[in-house]
Design a protein around this motif. Structure first.
Motif, PDB file in Angstrom:
ATOM      1  N   LEU A 324     -25.296  43.848 -30.881  1.00 45.93           N
ATOM      2  CA  LEU A 324     -26.256  42.987 -30.135  1.00 45.93           C
ATOM      3  C   LEU A 324     -27.456  42.911 -31.241  1.00 45.93           C
ATOM      4  CD1 LEU A 324     -26.024  44.608 -26.794  1.00 45.93           C
ATOM      5  CD2 LEU A 324     -25.249  42.299 -27.339  1.00 45.93           C
ATOM      6  N   ALA A 325     -27.593  43.973 -32.026  1.00 46.54           N
ATOM      7  CA  ALA A 325     -28.740  43.906 -32.735  1.00 46.54           C
ATOM      8  C   ALA A 325     -28.518  42.873 -34.105  1.00 46.54           C
ATOM      9  CB  ALA A 325     -29.061  45.264 -33.709  1.00 46.54           C
ATOM     10  N   LEU A 326     -27.298  42.756 -34.410  1.00 44.12           N
ATOM     11  CA  LEU A 326     -26.910  41.633 -35.244  1.00 44.12           C
ATOM     12  C   LEU A 326     -27.226  40.103 -34.748  1.00 44.12           C
ATOM     13  CD1 LEU A 326     -23.701  43.286 -36.945  1.00 44.12           C
ATOM     14  CD2 LEU A 326     -25.820  42.749 -38.129  1.00 44.12           C
ATOM     15  N   THR A 327     -27.002  40.188 -33.319  1.00 46.55           N
ATOM     16  CA  THR A 327     -27.241  38.777 -32.835  1.00 46.55           C
ATOM     17  C   THR A 327     -28.772  38.511 -32.607  1.00 46.55           C
ATOM     18  OG1 THR A 327     -27.117  39.650 -30.534  1.00 46.55           O
ATOM     19  CG2 THR A 327     -24.931  38.935 -31.355  1.00 46.55           C
ATOM     20  N   SER A 328     -29.671  39.516 -32.566  1.00 40.64           N
ATOM     21  CA  SER A 328     -30.823  39.431 -32.524  1.00 40.64           C
ATOM     22  C   SER A 328     -31.478  39.173 -33.957  1.00 40.64           C
ATOM     23  CB  SER A 328     -31.690  40.593 -32.052  1.00 40.64           C
ATOM     24  OG  SER A 328     -31.185  41.016 -30.574  1.00 40.64           O
ATOM     25  N   VAL A 329     -30.956  39.617 -34.937  1.00 44.36           N
ATOM     26  CA  VAL A 329     -31.216  39.616 -36.408  1.00 44.36           C
ATOM     27  C   VAL A 329     -29.970  38.935 -37.240  1.00 44.36           C
ATOM     28  CG1 VAL A 329     -32.350  40.541 -38.386  1.00 44.36           C
ATOM     29  CG2 VAL A 329     -32.744  41.472 -36.112  1.00 44.36           C
ATOM     30  N   PRO A 330     -29.427  37.736 -36.942  1.00 40.84           N
ATOM     31  CA  PRO A 330     -28.527  36.932 -37.461  1.00 40.84           C
ATOM     32  C   PRO A 330     -28.471  36.952 -38.906  1.00 40.84           C
ATOM     33  CG  PRO A 330     -29.918  35.289 -36.520  1.00 40.84           C
ATOM     34  CD  PRO A 330     -30.584  36.818 -36.033  1.00 40.84           C
ATOM     35  N   ASP A 350     -18.144  40.845 -36.258  1.00 41.58           N
ATOM     36  CA  ASP A 350     -17.148  41.650 -36.327  1.00 41.58           C
ATOM     37  C   ASP A 350     -17.339  42.951 -37.121  1.00 41.58           C
ATOM     38  OD1 ASP A 350     -15.633  39.545 -35.362  1.00 41.58           O
ATOM     39  OD2 ASP A 350     -15.119  38.756 -37.358  1.00 41.58           O
ATOM     40  N   ILE A 351     -17.160  44.029 -36.194  1.00 41.06           N
ATOM     41  CA  ILE A 351     -17.762  45.447 -36.612  1.00 41.06           C
ATOM     42  C   ILE A 351     -16.632  46.335 -37.011  1.00 41.06           C
ATOM     43  CG2 ILE A 351     -18.877  47.453 -36.034  1.00 41.06           C
ATOM     44  CD1 ILE A 351     -20.727  45.038 -35.776  1.00 41.06           C
ATOM     45  N   SER A 352     -16.658  46.491 -38.466  1.00 47.78           N
ATOM     46  CA  SER A 352     -15.675  47.556 -39.116  1.00 47.78           C
ATOM     47  C   SER A 352     -16.112  49.019 -38.757  1.00 47.78           C
ATOM     48  CB  SER A 352     -15.495  47.350 -40.479  1.00 47.78           C
ATOM     49  OG  SER A 352     -15.236  45.903 -40.894  1.00 47.78           O
ATOM     50  N   VAL A 353     -15.205  49.943 -38.176  1.00 45.83           N
ATOM     51  CA  VAL A 353     -15.644  51.285 -37.847  1.00 45.83           C
ATOM     52  C   VAL A 353     -14.618  52.234 -39.017  1.00 45.83           C
ATOM     53  CG1 VAL A 353     -15.797  52.971 -36.155  1.00 45.83           C
ATOM     54  CG2 VAL A 353     -16.165  50.509 -35.790  1.00 45.83           C
ATOM     55  N   ALA A 354     -15.522  53.040 -39.784  1.00 43.02           N
ATOM     56  CA  ALA A 354     -14.673  54.032 -40.462  1.00 43.02           C
ATOM     57  C   ALA A 354     -13.818  55.044 -39.704  1.00 43.02           C
ATOM     58  CB  ALA A 354     -15.813  54.525 -41.656  1.00 43.02           C
ATOM     59  N   VAL A 355     -12.628  55.050 -40.070  1.00 44.08           N
ATOM     60  CA  VAL A 355     -11.908  55.958 -39.235  1.00 44.08           C
ATOM     61  C   VAL A 355     -10.903  56.971 -40.626  1.00 44.08           C
ATOM     62  CG1 VAL A 355      -9.617  56.513 -38.006  1.00 44.08           C
ATOM     63  CG2 VAL A 355     -11.334  54.580 -37.539  1.00 44.08           C
ATOM     64  N   LYS A 367     -13.409  43.052 -33.373  1.00 42.97           N
ATOM     65  CA  LYS A 367     -13.602  41.663 -33.433  1.00 42.97           C
ATOM     66  C   LYS A 367     -14.580  41.025 -32.241  1.00 42.97           C
ATOM     67  CE  LYS A 367      -9.833  40.427 -36.468  1.00 42.97           C
ATOM     68  NZ  LYS A 367      -8.558  39.512 -36.726  1.00 42.97           N
ATOM     69  N   SER A 368     -15.495  40.343 -32.783  1.00 42.73           N
ATOM     70  CA  SER A 368     -16.698  39.805 -31.629  1.00 42.73           C
ATOM     71  C   SER A 368     -17.042  40.942 -30.825  1.00 42.73           C
ATOM     72  CB  SER A 368     -15.887  38.808 -30.643  1.00 42.73           C
ATOM     73  OG  SER A 368     -15.380  37.710 -31.504  1.00 42.73           O
ATOM     74  N   ALA A 369     -17.436  41.853 -31.325  1.00 43.63           N
ATOM     75  CA  ALA A 369     -17.891  43.064 -30.783  1.00 43.63           C
ATOM     76  C   ALA A 369     -19.268  42.581 -29.745  1.00 43.63           C
ATOM     77  CB  ALA A 369     -18.267  44.333 -31.305  1.00 43.63           C
ATOM     78  N   ASP A 370     -19.931  41.725 -29.902  1.00 45.79           N
ATOM     79  CA  ASP A 370     -20.811  41.432 -29.254  1.00 45.79           C
ATOM     80  C   ASP A 370     -20.723  40.847 -27.893  1.00 45.79           C
ATOM     81  OD1 ASP A 370     -20.184  39.459 -30.934  1.00 45.79           O
ATOM     82  OD2 ASP A 370     -21.655  38.075 -30.491  1.00 45.79           O
ATOM     83  N   HIS A 371     -19.540  40.265 -27.985  1.00 44.00           N
ATOM     84  CA  HIS A 371     -19.171  39.621 -26.634  1.00 44.00           C
ATOM     85  C   HIS A 371     -18.140  40.725 -25.710  1.00 44.00           C
ATOM     86  CE1 HIS A 371     -20.627  35.962 -27.660  1.00 44.00           C
ATOM     87  NE2 HIS A 371     -19.869  35.809 -28.579  1.00 44.00           N
ATOM     88  N   LYS A 372     -17.973  41.890 -26.217  1.00 43.57           N
ATOM     89  CA  LYS A 372     -16.935  42.894 -25.498  1.00 43.57           C
ATOM     90  C   LYS A 372     -17.794  43.903 -24.779  1.00 43.57           C
ATOM     91  CE  LYS A 372     -12.894  43.212 -28.347  1.00 43.57           C
ATOM     92  NZ  LYS A 372     -12.953  41.992 -29.061  1.00 43.57           N
ATOM     93  N   ILE A 377     -14.583  47.790 -25.556  1.00 45.96           N
ATOM     94  CA  ILE A 377     -14.985  48.330 -27.000  1.00 45.96           C
ATOM     95  C   ILE A 377     -14.276  49.753 -27.264  1.00 45.96           C
ATOM     96  CG2 ILE A 377     -16.775  49.577 -28.634  1.00 45.96           C
ATOM     97  CD1 ILE A 377     -18.442  46.852 -28.019  1.00 45.96           C
ATOM     98  N   SER A 378     -14.414  50.685 -26.010  1.00 50.21           N
ATOM     99  CA  SER A 378     -13.905  51.912 -25.844  1.00 50.21           C
ATOM    100  C   SER A 378     -12.380  52.083 -26.121  1.00 50.21           C
ATOM    101  CB  SER A 378     -14.282  52.719 -24.858  1.00 50.21           C
ATOM    102  OG  SER A 378     -13.924  53.838 -24.629  1.00 50.21           O
ATOM    103  N   THR A 379     -11.837  51.091 -25.276  1.00 52.73           N
ATOM    104  CA  THR A 379     -10.222  50.998 -25.223  1.00 52.73           C
ATOM    105  C   THR A 379      -9.644  50.542 -26.726  1.00 52.73           C
ATOM    106  OG1 THR A 379     -10.274  50.525 -22.728  1.00 52.73           O
ATOM    107  CG2 THR A 379      -8.407  50.008 -24.207  1.00 52.73           C
ATOM    108  N   THR A 380     -10.364  49.447 -27.051  1.00 50.10           N
ATOM    109  CA  THR A 380      -9.739  49.047 -28.501  1.00 50.10           C
ATOM    110  C   THR A 380     -10.080  50.158 -29.680  1.00 50.10           C
ATOM    111  OG1 THR A 380     -10.644  46.721 -27.859  1.00 50.10           O
ATOM    112  CG2 THR A 380     -10.394  46.943 -30.011  1.00 50.10           C
ATOM    113  N   MET A 381     -11.068  50.766 -29.417  1.00 49.82           N
ATOM    114  CA  MET A 381     -11.593  51.729 -30.378  1.00 49.82           C
ATOM    115  C   MET A 381     -10.564  52.871 -30.570  1.00 49.82           C
ATOM    116  SD  MET A 381     -13.498  51.825 -33.184  1.00 49.82           S
ATOM    117  CE  MET A 381     -12.442  52.699 -34.199  1.00 49.82           C
ATOM    118  N   LYS A 382     -10.217  53.270 -29.388  1.00 47.42           N
ATOM    119  CA  LYS A 382      -9.037  54.148 -29.202  1.00 47.42           C
ATOM    120  C   LYS A 382      -7.788  53.937 -29.827  1.00 47.42           C
ATOM    121  CE  LYS A 382     -11.361  56.439 -25.284  1.00 47.42           C
ATOM    122  NZ  LYS A 382     -11.303  56.826 -23.942  1.00 47.42           N
TER     123      LYS A 382
END
Length: 494
Positions: A324-330, A350-355, A367-372, A377-382
């Motif tokens: 959401l911050a990236l949508t505020s500061v594109p 599209d947010i890359s998360v280090a694993v 992908k498209s994390a601002d719309h999820k 996000i929790s289900t996708t990340m797991k």
């Protein structure tokens, strides 16, 4: 139909040429290459040579983890021929042609460059035996080429070997000779694996580890006249303090090992080291840190849990707040085009998360994390984290991304700085929560509060590393301010 890798479409045209004049043809689609060669013997054998494909932009070598077919098996369109370990994940090797497996040109667990021939298919099963003869020729050619290109076979390498004879009758390389002299090892008791029976440093280390060697008498030297490289190395050899190797009364089989193990780098760690070194050298990093209160998020999670539901993790809130911050500061949602020397604004967040995986870090993408929603996000990340550790990610699930998050808070790290992964322009390093005394009436936790108004709060520090060429510290500061606003008002993320 979406498959685990891009499909390799091969034409069905016929072309018969002599074996000595065979010409490889390349068909490239979606970054994957499959070399097709038509071989012909006296009886004209139409066959297809499969080459090791490039399954990611950074992949230079690959390893066949497991062949899924056996010699003689029928391969149909879409069949998985093998599992390939790339620099990022294990990917299915799908073939879009039909034929019978005639021969495998490389074995399992061996690393080869992209484009290396790996297998031969034939159209007619009765041609398998003839195609295997061709495969033997290819293997022999590859072995000869490898031997001629090997540095150890060059005259320069031969001239550097020390004048110490081993079991194989060859010499010892300077590093091996120095190591044997240091530990008074009899060279004739070391099993040599080098060319022409030469003793390599690794042979001596193996002997030390296993204890299977003999100790030289005090009066006996390995070589009365060491070679020039060996003498130079001995002259500058630093003093090394180590535990004495006990003398052996027999063959030395009861001597204990040295207590260390050489661990070779995986493909993934090689690529990570190369890309991060390049980033630190070429990308002007700007670092900005801010502190966020987690009280409201912790209270919201407790309320969800009290209702009998499983709340999103703190990392899920971090991902959503960053999106959401990236949508505020594109301006911060961008990548750097090194060829054009320009910033490229990305339309999707599209947010890359280090694993962390046993082979190294990998960054699956939300992908498209601002719309999820947070639950999505929790289900996708797991799901992504589990498949990343099992090496089952698809290439499109870890390639790309416009912003990266690296969270070490679960390891007790309070604050750290991360290195940007080009072509991305930003990476957010997230620390763990800490209990501190703060003024709850002051939004800016970094300002000087009134001691009388202090109260206990759980706070978290995050550090943004940004590419100064496209996201300077002013843009980075605005991004962090927006991020903190969402973190301290979690209801705005629901």
């Amino acid at each position: 139909m979406m498959r685990r890798t891009s499909m390799w479409m091969l034409s069905r045209s016929r072309s018969h040429i002599s074996l000595s004049a065979r010409i490889p043809k390349q068909n490239v689609l979606g970054g994957l290459a499959l070399g097709r060669r038509w071989f012909a013997s006296l009886d004209d054998i139409p066959s297809i040579e499969l080459s090791l494909p490039a399954l990611s932009p950074t992949m230079e070598t690959g390893t066949i983890n497991q062949w899924k077919k056996k010699v003689g098996d029928l391969v149909e369109a879409g069949d998985v021929v093998a599992d390939i370990q790339t620099d990022k994940a294990t990917v299915d090797f799908e073939c879009q042609d039909e034929g019978y497996v005639a021969a495998f040109l490389i074995g399992e667990g061996e690393e080869y460059p992209v484009g290396t021939p790996v297998a031969i298919l034939v159209e007619n099963k009765e041609d398998i035996e003839k195609a295997q003869e061709i495969a033997k020729t290819l293997k022999a050619d590859a072995t000869a080429t490898s031997a001629s290109d090997s540095p150890t076979s060059a005259p320069a390498a031969a001239s550097e070997s020390a004048g110490v004879s081993g079991q194989g009758g060859g010499s010892a390389l300077p590093s091996a000779a120095i190591l044997m002299e240091r530990h008074r090892i009899d060279p004739t008791s070391v099993k040599a694996s080098g060319p022409k029976g030469n003793i390599l440093k690794g042979d001596v280390l193996k002997a030390l580890e296993s204890g299977n060697f003999k100790i030289l008498p005090e009066s006996k030297s390995l070589d009365a006249t060491p070679t020039q490289p060996q003498a130079q190395a001995q002259a500058v050899k630093p003093e090394v303090k180590s535990a004495a190797v006990p003398a052996s009364s027999g063959s030395g089989s009861d001597t204990k090992g040295r207590g260390y193990t050489d661990i070779p780098l995986t493909n993934m760690r090689k690529v990570i080291a190369s890309r991060l070194t390049e980033s630190k050298q070429n990308v002007p990093h700007a670092m900005t840190t801010i502190t966020c209160s987690l009280n409201n998020i912790l209270a919201l999670r407790k309320g969800i849990k009290d209702q009998g539901n499983k709340p999103p993790s703190l990392n899920d809130f971090v991902i959503k707040a960053a999106a959401l911050a990236l949508t505020s500061v594109p301006e911060a949602n961008c990548t750097w085009d090194d060829k054009k020397q320009s910033s490229v604004l990305q339309s999707n967040v599209d947010i890359s998360v280090a694993v962390a995986t046993p082979d190294g870090l990998i960054t699956p993408i939300i992908k498209s994390a601002d719309h999820k929603r947070l639950g999505q996000i929790s289900t996708t990340m797991k799901d992504l984290a589990v498949r990343a550790k099992d090496k089952k990610l698809l290439p499109e699930e870890f390639m790309g991304g416009s912003f990266t998050i690296s969270n070490l808070g679960m390891f007790g790290i309070s604050q750290f700085v991360a290195v940007i992964t080009p072509p991305q322009a930003c990476i957010l390093a997230v620390g763990g929560g800490e209990d501190k005394m703060v003024d709850p009436n002051v939004l800016d936790l970094d300002s000087m509060p009134n001691p009388a108004d202090l109260s206990k709060a759980t706070v978290m520090s995050v550090t943004l590393s940004s590419d100064e060429r496209c996201v300077d510290q002013a843009i980075g500061s605005r991004l962090l301010q927006s991020f903190r606003g969402y973190m301290e008002n979690p209801m705005s993320m629901l």
